[in-house]
Write a protein that holds these residues in place. Structure first.
Motif, PDB file in Angstrom:
ATOM      1  N   THR A 162      -7.123  -4.297   6.055  1.00 20.17           N
ATOM      2  CA  THR A 162      -8.295  -3.462   6.299  1.00 20.17           C
ATOM      3  C   THR A 162      -8.106  -2.061   5.731  1.00 20.17           C
ATOM      4  O   THR A 162      -9.016  -1.516   5.094  1.00 20.17           O
ATOM      5  N   VAL A 163      -6.945  -1.483   5.927  1.00 20.32           N
ATOM      6  CA  VAL A 163      -6.675  -0.146   5.392  1.00 20.32           C
ATOM      7  C   VAL A 163      -6.731  -0.158   3.866  1.00 20.32           C
ATOM      8  O   VAL A 163      -7.285   0.761   3.251  1.00 20.32           O
ATOM      9  N   LEU A 196      -4.428  -5.401   9.797  1.00 19.73           N
ATOM     10  CA  LEU A 196      -4.602  -3.953   9.773  1.00 19.73           C
ATOM     11  C   LEU A 196      -4.285  -3.395   8.389  1.00 19.73           C
ATOM     12  O   LEU A 196      -5.041  -2.575   7.852  1.00 19.73           O
ATOM     13  N   PHE A 197      -3.179  -3.848   7.782  1.00 22.53           N
ATOM     14  CA  PHE A 197      -2.828  -3.403   6.436  1.00 22.53           C
ATOM     15  C   PHE A 197      -3.913  -3.795   5.436  1.00 22.53           C
ATOM     16  O   PHE A 197      -4.275  -3.019   4.553  1.00 22.53           O
ATOM     17  N   VAL A 208     -10.471  -0.435   2.820  1.00 23.41           N
ATOM     18  CA  VAL A 208     -11.177   0.825   3.113  1.00 23.41           C
ATOM     19  C   VAL A 208     -10.753   1.916   2.128  1.00 23.41           C
ATOM     20  O   VAL A 208     -11.595   2.693   1.652  1.00 23.41           O
ATOM     21  N   SER A 209      -9.475   1.970   1.788  1.00 22.95           N
ATOM     22  CA  SER A 209      -9.030   2.991   0.839  1.00 22.95           C
ATOM     23  C   SER A 209      -9.604   2.743  -0.550  1.00 22.95           C
ATOM     24  O   SER A 209      -9.959   3.690  -1.260  1.00 22.95           O
ATOM     25  N   ASN A 217      -4.252  -3.328  -6.369  1.00 21.66           N
ATOM     26  CA  ASN A 217      -4.630  -3.765  -5.027  1.00 21.66           C
ATOM     27  C   ASN A 217      -5.161  -5.189  -5.035  1.00 21.66           C
ATOM     28  O   ASN A 217      -4.894  -5.957  -4.106  1.00 21.66           O
ATOM     29  N   TYR A 243     -13.174   3.884  -0.465  1.00 18.79           N
ATOM     30  CA  TYR A 243     -13.197   5.345  -0.485  1.00 18.79           C
ATOM     31  C   TYR A 243     -12.928   5.891  -1.888  1.00 18.79           C
ATOM     32  O   TYR A 243     -13.590   6.827  -2.337  1.00 18.79           O
TER      33      TYR A 243
END
Length: 83
Positions: free
Chosen positions: A32-33, A29-30, A36-37, A68, A40
């Motif tokens: 994926t976030v 989940l981390f 996605v960020s 990242n 974005y």
């Protein structure tokens, strides 16, 4: 006093083990976030008109992408190392 300290340490280690368990389970989940960020951020910068894409915005985006990438790379290395 020593028994209370030892009991507190036991409770703390039990809490830490529980947190570590959930952090391991939530890693996808981390990840994926984070991805996605990043997508974005790139989308927002590319959507701006070229004259509004200042060096500061480009630098912030580049630093964000590098940090990242380092975190994701470190996560991959650690997951391979400790599996």
């Amino acid at each position: 006093m020593l028994p209370q300290v030892l009991a507190g340490l036991g409770l703390f280690s039990l809490l830490s083990a529980g947190c570590l368990f959930w952090l391991e389970r939530l890693q996808p989940l981390f990840f994926t976030v984070a991805v996605v960020s990043l997508v974005y951020q790139v989308w927002v910068v590319r959507r701006r008109p070229p004259f509004l894409r200042t060096w500061g915005i480009k630098t912030i985006l580049a630093v964000s992408l590098v940090l990242n990438a380092m975190v994701i790379g470190g996560w991959i290395v650690i997951s391979i190392r400790y599996r």
